[in-house]
Design an enzyme around this catalytic site. Structure first.
Site, PDB file in Angstrom:
ATOM      1  N   GLY A  70     -13.457  -1.709   7.290  1.00  0.00           N
ATOM      2  CA  GLY A  70     -12.890  -0.379   7.128  1.00  0.00           C
ATOM      3  C   GLY A  70     -13.882   0.751   7.345  1.00  0.00           C
ATOM      4  CB  ALA A 100      -7.969   5.079   2.048  1.00  0.00           C
ATOM      5  CB  THR A 101      -7.927   6.745   7.931  1.00  0.00           C
ATOM      6  OG1 THR A 101      -9.210   7.342   7.709  1.00  0.00           O
ATOM      7  CG2 THR A 101      -6.850   7.798   7.793  1.00  0.00           C
ATOM      8  CB  CYS A 102     -12.108   3.632   6.128  1.00  0.00           C
ATOM      9  SG  CYS A 102     -11.984   3.742   4.338  1.00  0.00           S
ATOM     10  CG  PHE A 103     -10.059   0.552   3.043  1.00  0.00           C
ATOM     11  CD1 PHE A 103     -10.929  -0.499   3.311  1.00  0.00           C
ATOM     12  CD2 PHE A 103     -10.514   1.598   2.259  1.00  0.00           C
ATOM     13  CE1 PHE A 103     -12.214  -0.510   2.798  1.00  0.00           C
ATOM     14  CE2 PHE A 103     -11.795   1.591   1.744  1.00  0.00           C
ATOM     15  CZ  PHE A 103     -12.654   0.540   2.016  1.00  0.00           C
TER      16      PHE A 103
END
Length: 660
Positions: free
Chosen positions: A326, A626-629
């Site tokens: 992520g 939460a764009t990283c995940f």
């Protein structure tokens, strides 16, 4: 030699698409089409004059090609192909022996091959000078539609059989010598037609496919090659790679993209097996580009391995958590958002389509070449990892990356007024010298005018009726290629240090856009998204079935545009993965979170109304991401209507966006 009244100028009009072709005892120099190519009628005059003059050089008449040219225009589409293929001993269903001298109206087989080679050269050079609209208006001698489709089928068969099937050692004499000449000339013409086809579908898709028998053999060989069963360097592997390099369209985009993904996955798996430890790089959020540049440059070839990212917050503290994919994804997304800003100075956007291409004025930036190489590496790593980026490149830039010539029509995207002016020059009926044009262009270099010659001594070369096609071509080449050449070469060094250029050359510029950024046309399949989504157990557990059901009902009711906004809100990219959401990494995740507790002041202010009228200030809480995940944090709303309203409000206003 005798002149039939067409003039000595006709002697210049013949040749093949790659250089001088020696027919009879003297070379015929290929020249760009004259100004008459600005209309379809003059184009046909050009073609017929070149044809007649070439046939005079051969000492033949137009009748030598009747057997196959009539077949292309007529109802028997196979006769012409069989004639040429059999003469070259490339198969096709007939005898491998060349026709006797009595075949084809008294012409020898070599005479027909001569005339076919001449036709390829003249036709290839002629259409090279046509705009797309002019090309599409062609009616005779080869009509757009059935006639050109048969040309595609014939040239495709010749090139395929030449490269894929082993040479027939029993063939000797002149016919054997013609194999390479005609295969190259066919490849030149076929490439031109294909480049036009990817822009406008003027023949059927089936025309580019192989016959059933050839297709099954080739697909089997391709499968063995991509799976590693065909030994690298073996005759079969070499034939497959060469054939695909020449004719990548023989396999569908899905087949080629699937093979590319498979190869990237194998390379990552092999790299992981050899990697003793996963390096972790620290990236300050306040210095994202500089820290990323330093880290990626220091990795060198190690960038192809797995890399973990640890973010440092504004207070200088390392953010908690492990990088399971992520944070590195967020790092790539954040880098792209920063370096592609026009204010940064590396890239520009086309006015209409808003696609990116290098800024030629970036040479004033410190270490601009290293920066372009760095961006190329970032995009290469995203391709290798299968991460789509919210950046779409201009077609002419992607073509230049892959050493493909620019297309005149691409100039519309960069400078529509310049495109109109060049079309005017190309079609002008007056004296061009009155326009006072020369083979030079004046550019504004930060307020200082600079004259750049398009050819040697170009500022002293006046544009005339005789050279105006060359002028228009040179102007387009300058604006679409020369201006961005150093930036493109630096970008290519970085990109191809991570991803093989040979693999990317299997795709057209439009297919590369899909491979890098996803399809703009493909709708989002909600059922597929739901099938491969997951519930985060760290949220409210067990999850509320009603809230989950309300969410998916709300998603299905969204418009196509809103579905893309939702996907971008959660994953930072508005396009679905090429092969479906099973390839989305990390998976689309929903974390249910409790509604925020009401503040005491809110309780006093709204307590009475909340009790009797059901008003709840906490219902104003919006979903966050939460764009990283690839995670959506969904509050436990008390009604489906509230959930649908707050979801739309969040994705359209981008409120509640966080990166944690």
């Amino acid at each position: 030699e005798e002149d039939d009244g067409e003039g000595a100028e006709d002697e210049k009009l013949c040749g093949n698409g790659s250089g001088d072709v020696k027919l009879a005892d003297r070379p015929i120099k290929p020249q760009p089409p004259s100004s008459s190519s600005s209309s379809s009628s003059s184009f046909f005059g050009f073609l017929s004059r070149g044809w007649r003059m070439g046939m005079k050089k051969l000492g033949r008449t137009d009748q030598v090609v009747t057997k196959w040219l009539d077949a292309i225009q007529g109802t028997d589409s196979s006769a012409g192909s069989l004639t040429i293929l059999n003469m070259l001993s490339m198969g096709g269903g007939g005898s491998n022996s060349a026709p006797s001298s009595s075949d084809g109206g008294g012409a020898s087989s070599i005479s027909i091959l001569d005339s076919f080679l001449l036709f390829l050269g003249v036709y290839s050079k002629a259409i090279a000078g046509l705009e797309m609209e002019e090309f599409l208006q062609m009616r005779t001698p080869i009509s757009i539609g059935l006639g050109v489709e048969r040309i595609v089928r014939l040239t495709k068969s010749i090139v395929f059989k030449y490269h894929f099937y082993p040479s027939n050692s029993s063939v000797s004499g002149p016919a054997s010598a013609y194999r390479t000449k005609i295969a190259l000339a066919c490849m030149d013409l076929l490439t031109q037609l294909r480049q036009r086809f990817v822009r406008v579908k003027f023949v059927s898709e089936v025309a580019w496919e192989l016959e059933a028998k050839d297709k099954s053999l080739f697909e089997a060989a391709w499968s063995r090659y991509t799976s590693g069963k065909a030994v690298t360097g073996s005759p079969e592997a070499n034939r497959v790679t060469i054939t695909m390099g020449r004719l990548p369209f023989l396999l569908s985009f899905e087949q080629r993209a699937g093979a590319f993904k498979s190869v990237m996955d194998k390379e990552k798996k092999f790299a992981a097996s050899m990697q003793q430890r996963i390096p972790t790089v620290s990236i300050r959020r306040t210095h994202l580009v500089s820290d990323g540049w330093e880290a990626i440059t220091a990795m060198g070839p190690g960038l192809r391995n797995r890399v973990a990212v640890r973010f440092i917050d504004e207070r200088g503290q390392a953010e908690a958590g492990l990088d399971m994919g992520g944070p590195f994804k967020e790092f790539l997304e954040s880098l792209c958002r920063e370096v592609f800003r026009e204010e940064y100075g590396l890239f520009r956007m086309t006015p209409g389509s808003r696609h990116y291409y290098p800024n030629e004025n970036s040479v004033v930036l410190d270490q601009w070449q290293e920066q372009f190489e760095f961006v190329g590496k970032v995009l290469g790593k995203a391709l290798m990892e299968g991460h789509l980026v919210e950046v779409r490149f201009a077609s002419f830039f992607l073509n230049k990356l892959l050493d493909r010539p620019p297309h005149f029509d691409d100039l519309k995207d960069v400078d529509a007024e310049l495109h109109r002016n060049l079309c005017f020059v190309k079609q002008y009926n007056g004296d061009l010298e009155d326009l006072c044009l020369s083979f030079a262009v004046t550019r504004d270099y930060f307020g200082v005018p600079q004259t750049v010659p398009l050819i040697p001594n170009g500022d002293d070369t006046v544009v005339t009726r005789e050279n105006r096609v060359a002028y228009v071509t040179s102007m387009a080449e300058y604006h679409l290629s020369r201006k961005i050449d150093p930036q493109t070469r630096a970008f290519a060094r970085g990109l191809f240090s991570v991803v093989s250029k040979d693999w990317l050359c299997l795709f057209t510029h439009q297919e590369l856009k899909v491979l890098m950024s996803g399809s703009e046309e493909a709708d989002i399949n909600v059922d597929d998204l739901r099938r491969y989504s997951q519930i985060d157990p760290r949220g409210v557990f067990p999850p509320s079935p009603s809230v989950i059901s309300w969410f998916w009902s709300a998603v299905k009711s969204l418009s196509p545009k809103q579905k893309r906004l939702l996907l971008r809100f959660v994953t930072a990219n508005s396009h679905p993965p090429l092969f479906g959401f099973k390839d989305l990494s990390p998976p689309f995740t929903i974390r249910l979170v409790p509604l925020q507790a009401r503040e005491r002041s809110d309780t006093k202010k709204y307590g009475f109304f909340s009790k009797f009228f059901g008003r709840d200030p906490s219902a104003g809480q919006l979903p966050t991401a939460a764009t990283c995940f690839n995670m959506l944090k969904l509050p436990l709303y008390r009604s489906s209507k509230t959930l649908a309203e707050k979801l739309v409000m969040a994705i359209e206003s981008k409120a509640g966006f966080d990166l944690q």
